[in-house]
Design an enzyme around this catalytic site. Structure first.
Site, PDB file in Angstrom:
ATOM      1  N   ASP A   1     -13.496 -46.093   7.981  1.00  0.00           N
ATOM      2  CA  ASP A   1     -14.814 -45.479   7.798  1.00  0.00           C
ATOM      3  C   ASP A   1     -15.042 -45.462   6.285  1.00  0.00           C
ATOM      4  O   ASP A   1     -14.413 -44.691   5.561  1.00  0.00           O
ATOM      5  CB  ASP A   1     -14.793 -44.058   8.371  1.00  0.00           C
ATOM      6  CG  ASP A   1     -16.087 -43.292   8.092  1.00  0.00           C
ATOM      7  OD1 ASP A   1     -17.002 -43.859   7.455  1.00  0.00           O
ATOM      8  OD2 ASP A   1     -16.169 -42.119   8.524  1.00  0.00           O
TER       9      ASP A   1
ATOM     10  N   LYS B   1     -25.260 -43.205   1.901  1.00  0.00           N
ATOM     11  CA  LYS B   1     -24.582 -42.776   0.674  1.00  0.00           C
ATOM     12  C   LYS B   1     -24.667 -43.860  -0.396  1.00  0.00           C
ATOM     13  O   LYS B   1     -25.165 -43.602  -1.478  1.00  0.00           O
ATOM     14  CB  LYS B   1     -23.120 -42.433   0.960  1.00  0.00           C
ATOM     15  CG  LYS B   1     -22.934 -41.026   1.524  1.00  0.00           C
ATOM     16  CD  LYS B   1     -22.721 -40.981   2.987  1.00  0.00           C
ATOM     17  CE  LYS B   1     -22.652 -39.556   3.520  1.00  0.00           C
ATOM     18  NZ  LYS B   1     -21.927 -39.468   4.772  1.00  0.00           N
TER      19      LYS B   1
ATOM     20  N   TRP C   1     -14.061 -35.857   8.498  1.00  0.00           N
ATOM     21  CA  TRP C   1     -14.607 -37.043   9.177  1.00  0.00           C
ATOM     22  C   TRP C   1     -13.519 -37.749   9.967  1.00  0.00           C
ATOM     23  O   TRP C   1     -13.779 -38.260  11.055  1.00  0.00           O
ATOM     24  CB  TRP C   1     -15.293 -37.981   8.183  1.00  0.00           C
ATOM     25  CG  TRP C   1     -16.509 -37.372   7.558  1.00  0.00           C
ATOM     26  CD1 TRP C   1     -16.718 -37.107   6.233  1.00  0.00           C
ATOM     27  CD2 TRP C   1     -17.709 -36.935   8.230  1.00  0.00           C
ATOM     28  NE1 TRP C   1     -17.954 -36.530   6.047  1.00  0.00           N
ATOM     29  CE2 TRP C   1     -18.573 -36.412   7.243  1.00  0.00           C
ATOM     30  CE3 TRP C   1     -18.117 -36.919   9.568  1.00  0.00           C
ATOM     31  CZ2 TRP C   1     -19.841 -35.890   7.541  1.00  0.00           C
ATOM     32  CZ3 TRP C   1     -19.383 -36.399   9.871  1.00  0.00           C
ATOM     33  CH2 TRP C   1     -20.219 -35.892   8.869  1.00  0.00           C
TER      34      TRP C   1
HETATM   35  C1  PLP Z   1     -21.542 -38.989   5.950  1.00  0.00           C
HETATM   36  C2  PLP Z   1     -20.313 -39.452   6.597  1.00  0.00           C
HETATM   37  C3  PLP Z   1     -20.219 -39.613   7.981  1.00  0.00           C
HETATM   38  C4  PLP Z   1     -21.334 -39.256   8.928  1.00  0.00           C
HETATM   39  O1  PLP Z   1     -22.315 -40.204   8.902  1.00  0.00           O
HETATM   40  P1  PLP Z   1     -23.569 -40.147   9.891  1.00  0.00           P
HETATM   41  O2  PLP Z   1     -24.250 -41.428   9.523  1.00  0.00           O
HETATM   42  O3  PLP Z   1     -24.341 -38.927   9.575  1.00  0.00           O
HETATM   43  O4  PLP Z   1     -23.058 -40.157  11.277  1.00  0.00           O
HETATM   44  C5  PLP Z   1     -19.043 -40.121   8.496  1.00  0.00           C
HETATM   45  N1  PLP Z   1     -18.005 -40.436   7.705  1.00  0.00           N
HETATM   46  C6  PLP Z   1     -18.060 -40.279   6.371  1.00  0.00           C
HETATM   47  C7  PLP Z   1     -16.873 -40.644   5.534  1.00  0.00           C
HETATM   48  C8  PLP Z   1     -19.211 -39.779   5.782  1.00  0.00           C
HETATM   49  O5  PLP Z   1     -19.257 -39.624   4.447  1.00  0.00           O
END
Ligand code: PLP
Length: 360
Positions: A172, A196, A102
């Site tokens: 993030d 999540k 990511w």
């Molecule tokens: C799941 C995830 C993403 C992607 O998220 P989307 O909402 O599908 O764009 C980005 N960063 C992390 C750390 C993730 O766990």
């Protein structure tokens, strides 16, 4: 009805209570004679839902008044672009710390926008660890430093956030927001896709320090400019109303658990159940992450061969465990144990892992 042992990485388990509340209100929300999905986003009934979700998030995370809370769409992936588009000006570089796929994706988008550099990377060790504070190259004149607080795919998590002094720290937090107490004032911006730890997919939370809004240039597309959403309280256009409603319900559930600190204690307990099996298996289960970088949210491990992993996953599936295959990019096994995954599910998985080892 039997609820599955849901270890999906995202979208992921939601608290049963939340689903039941939503079910009870589905056809008639608060005496309106309609579902919350059918309300106008300009109605006072929806406005209360929207406002309550924001206020509850502020309360649970202790978000200071000089931060805006935004609900946007496009997932965390759109934030990979919005962050540099809004915050990376000319003559400055954005510093990305790479701790997994990511972070790499976030960097790839920033490269399209402006100057970037990599302040540290653990790629040489298959992203098994989080770089030590002393090994981060931070110049002090960057536009921002970007980290991924929890690496969903590799199963590592920052235990302590880097001190970046005057340089805004951007994180993030898609896969660990609200899993443990957080000092929001350490950050310039935090973003997280909801699917999540916060609710269903379709909503992305952005927490941004007010002064950073002035960096965005007027010629940005309206919807990509944080100012648009900050000024309109995330009601510039139609927001994902049902997602925000469910997010508010998840926040209410966290509050009833005793807040983020209480949820964190549960998370530690849950993770320990699984890491103990791994550590006490004499190498039968091999954890992917270095112990000091382990994630409390995603427990990643391998068995001796792909064949044995296949058998493990097949038997786990038969026993009612869902979502235990590792991410398609690295394989192996992964148990995602976000806030809403109950302790009992982790106990059941622990017992299954012990049994499987005895028989195989
Ligand atoms: C799941 C995830 C993403 C992607 O998220 P989307 O909402 O599908 O764009 C980005 N960063 C992390 C750390 C993730 O766990």
């Amino acid at each position: 009805m039997k609820r599955a042992y849901n270890f999906n990485a995202g979208p992921a388990a939601l608290p049963l209570e939340v689903l039941q509340e939503a079910q009870a209100e589905l056809l008639d929300f608060g005496g309106t004679g309609m579902s919350v999905m059918e309300l106008s986003h300009r109605s006072k009934e929806y406005d209360a839902v929207h406002e309550q979700a924001e206020q509850l998030l502020r309360k649970l995370l202790g978000i200071p008044d000089d931060f805006h809370v935004l609900f946007v769409q496009g997932g965390a992936s759109l934030q990979f672009s919005m962050v540099p588009l809004n915050l990376l000006g000319e003559g400055q570089a954005a510093n990305y710390i790479l701790t997994g796929s990511w972070s790499e994706k976030a960097l790839q988008e920033a490269v399209k926008v402006g100057e970037t550099k990599v302040g540290a990377s653990s790629k040489d060790q298959q992203y098994r660890y989080i770089p030590a504070a002393a090994d981060l190259e931070i110049g002090g004149d960057e536009a921002y430093v970007h980290i991924t607080s929890n690496n969903t795919i590799y199963g590592t998590q920052w235990q302590q956030f880097p001190q970046t002094e005057e340089v805004p720290l951007i994180a993030d937090m898609s896969s660990d927001i609200l899993s443990k107490p957080l000092d929001v004032s350490q950050f310039g911006l935090i973003y997280a896709g909801a699917q999540k730890n916060l609710g269903p997919s379709g909503v992305t939370v952005v927490i941004i320090r007010r002064d950073l809004l002035s960096r965005a240039k007027d010629d940005l597309p309206t919807m990509l400019n944080y100012n648009t959403h900050a000024k309109a309280r995330s009601l510039y256009n139609t927001p994902p109303t049902f997602g925000i409603y469910l997010l508010g319900k998840v926040l209410g559930w966290v509050e009833r658990q005793g807040g983020v600190a209480a949820v964190a204690r549960q998370n530690e307990l849950k993770a320990k159940l699984l890491y103990d099996v791994i550590d006490e298996s004499g190498g039968y289960y091999e954890g992917h992450a270095e112990p000091e970088s382990r994630s409390l949210m995603n427990v990643t491990f391998n068995l001796a061969s792909e064949e044995l992993e296949k058998k493990f996953l097949a038997e786990a599936k038969e026993a009612g465990f869902v979502g235990l295959a590792g991410h398609r990019s690295i394989g192996g096994c992964r148990a995602s144990i976000y806030n809403a995954v109950p302790v009992e599910a982790c106990q059941a998985l622990r017992d299954f892992m012990i049994r499987f080892k005895e028989h195989n």
